[in-house]
Enzyme design. Structure first.
Site, PDB file in Angstrom:
ATOM      1  N   GLU A  45      21.602 -19.567  17.151  1.00 52.43           N
ATOM      2  CA  GLU A  45      22.187 -19.185  18.436  1.00 52.43           C
ATOM      3  C   GLU A  45      21.113 -18.952  19.486  1.00 52.43           C
ATOM      4  O   GLU A  45      21.277 -19.318  20.647  1.00 52.43           O
ATOM      5  CB  GLU A  45      23.072 -17.948  18.285  1.00 52.43           C
ATOM      6  CG  GLU A  45      24.368 -18.199  17.520  1.00 52.43           C
ATOM      7  CD  GLU A  45      25.253 -19.266  18.161  1.00 52.43           C
ATOM      8  OE1 GLU A  45      25.071 -19.559  19.353  1.00 52.43           O
ATOM      9  OE2 GLU A  45      26.106 -19.815  17.448  1.00 52.43           O
ATOM     10  N   TYR A 128      26.849 -13.288  25.020  1.00 55.36           N
ATOM     11  CA  TYR A 128      27.265 -14.489  24.297  1.00 55.36           C
ATOM     12  C   TYR A 128      26.802 -14.446  22.838  1.00 55.36           C
ATOM     13  O   TYR A 128      27.596 -14.628  21.910  1.00 55.36           O
ATOM     14  CB  TYR A 128      26.722 -15.778  24.963  1.00 55.36           C
ATOM     15  CG  TYR A 128      26.780 -16.899  23.971  1.00 55.36           C
ATOM     16  CD1 TYR A 128      27.993 -17.512  23.674  1.00 55.36           C
ATOM     17  CD2 TYR A 128      25.659 -17.271  23.219  1.00 55.36           C
ATOM     18  CE1 TYR A 128      28.090 -18.480  22.698  1.00 55.36           C
ATOM     19  CE2 TYR A 128      25.750 -18.230  22.238  1.00 55.36           C
ATOM     20  CZ  TYR A 128      26.963 -18.832  21.984  1.00 55.36           C
ATOM     21  OH  TYR A 128      27.059 -19.755  20.994  1.00 55.36           O
ATOM     22  N   ASP A 146      30.634 -19.271  26.387  1.00 63.14           N
ATOM     23  CA  ASP A 146      29.435 -19.988  26.818  1.00 63.14           C
ATOM     24  C   ASP A 146      29.862 -21.062  27.810  1.00 63.14           C
ATOM     25  O   ASP A 146      31.010 -21.095  28.244  1.00 63.14           O
ATOM     26  CB  ASP A 146      28.736 -20.607  25.602  1.00 63.14           C
ATOM     27  CG  ASP A 146      29.498 -21.809  25.099  1.00 63.14           C
ATOM     28  OD1 ASP A 146      30.739 -21.738  25.078  1.00 63.14           O
ATOM     29  OD2 ASP A 146      28.878 -22.825  24.756  1.00 63.14           O
TER      30      ASP A 146
END
Length: 356
Positions: A45, A128, A146
């Site tokens: 991520e 996020y 996102d």
DNA sequence: CAGCCGTGGAA
DNA sequence: TTTCCAAGGCT
């Protein structure tokens, strides 16, 4: 805006599609396997922040082979991690990555927090990433928003408020379609959809699993969503870089200060980058400028870097902190792209010089 | 909170 | 060629 009844159908349609068509990615657990490793989810991520899947894959592979656990990464040298990150961009991510790994390894016994709030406190983890890791690695219901989700949701609900003002409405809509279970799969399904079908420029509405749920597909131009504010023009700047080479095949490299552009990365000595930078070299020598400056485009300005070359004597010592780096291993120095290109340009010209 | 912070691929 | 864009975070 859609009514309550359709929201469940959207998640069902999308998860059904995902169960058959999910992309196989190195950080995803294979179908039917146990939950993904939080370390790998978190690492992926962070790497994927503003970065394409194709660019991330080789870096993810390299990092997980070299540092297979958060403890291993926490024990790494800063210079090794920064060099391994070189070329991926947004280098504050690499600095925060190490700080986060050390916090988890040293203060939490290697266990990542399993809630959004807990994750949000870690360096480099924003709204996020906290939501994504909570949902994907820990099975929490979290609303993951996102750029893909913004685009898909803006189209599903034909939200025509320009970004960034549309964010609250988009988030509320995303919340309304996020299922109580499988929120992690749902988030990844939206991102797959955004990357492969509901793309920014030319959405493939004809094969979209959500075409019967989508308000934008009924409009003249589905790609017009989300509406974006006009962007600013990019200023142009100039700079000077200094290539100091020793006869035994070494070049003088410095490390940039920890904050700011290319912060913490190895680099050539260079001037500030502005409209009229100071052309004064760091030391007296026979300087010769490369014929063509190195052109490079950053997010918020473009740069023409004039590279000046000097060949110095063996016992020369340039001012300030730095290190003599062997030219034969220049590829291992972990130079960010601008300076890698500058090095390429110098080496190419000197090769031509040697063979006229 | 708007500006700062990289890079390479696609169109 | 230029422009746009990508699984954002920090200050």
């Amino acid at each position: 805006m859609r009514v309550e009844g359709n929201t469940k159908k959207i998640a069902e349609d999308l998860l059904g599609h995902y169960d058959v068509r999910a992309r196989r990615l190195p950080w995803r657990a294979p179908p039917g396997a146990n939950a993904a490793d939080p370390y790998r989810v978190w690492l992926s991520e962070v790497m994927l922040q503003q970065t394409t899947v194709a660019a991330v894959i080789p870096y993810f592979t390299k990092f997980t082979e070299r540092w297979p656990s958060v403890e291993a990464l926490a024990a790494a040298d800063d210079a090794d991690v920064m060099a391994a990150w070189a070329g991926l961009g947004y280098y504050a991510r690499a600095r925060n990555l190490l700080a986060c790994a050390r916090a988890v390894a040293n203060e939490r016994d290697g266990a990542f927090p399993d809630t959004e709030d807990g994750l949000r406190d870690l360096p480099g983890v924003g709204a996020y990433t906290a939501a994504a890791v909570a949902a994907i690695a820990f099975g929490r219901r979290a609303v993951v928003v996102d750029a893909n989700v913004e685009r898909v949701v803006a189209r599903l609900f034909a939200i025509d408020i320009p970004l960034p003002n549309a964010r609250p409405a988009i988030r509320a809509a995303a919340d309304s379609i996020t299922p109580e279970t499988r929120a992690g799969d749902f988030a990844q399904a939206v991102m797959d959809l955004g990357a492969t079908i509901c793309t920014a420029r030319a959405p493939a509405c004809g094969i979209c699993p959500l075409r019967t749920d989508c308000a934008a597909v009924l409009t003249a131009d589905p790609a017009a969503f989300p509406v974006k504010a006009a962007k600013k023009i990019r200023p142009h700047r100039l700079g000077h870089g200094w290539w100091i080479e020793r006869p035994d095949g070494h070049v003088w490299l410095v490390r940039r200060s920890a904050k700011g552009l290319l912060g913490g990365m190895r680099a050539l000595p260079s001037s500030d980058w502005e409209a009229a930078p100071d052309p004064t070299p760091p030391m007296t020598a026979q300087w010769r400028a490369l014929a063509a400056p190195v052109a490079h485009i950053f997010t918020h300005f473009s740069l023409a870097l004039t590279v000046h070359v000097a060949h110095v004597t063996e016992n020369c010592q340039p001012p300030g902190e730095g290190e003599w780096w062997p030219l034969a291993r220049i590829g291992d120095a972990g130079l960010p792209t601008l300076f890698r290109r500058a090095a390429d340009a110098v080496m190419k010209e000197s090769a031509q010089h040697a063979r006229p």
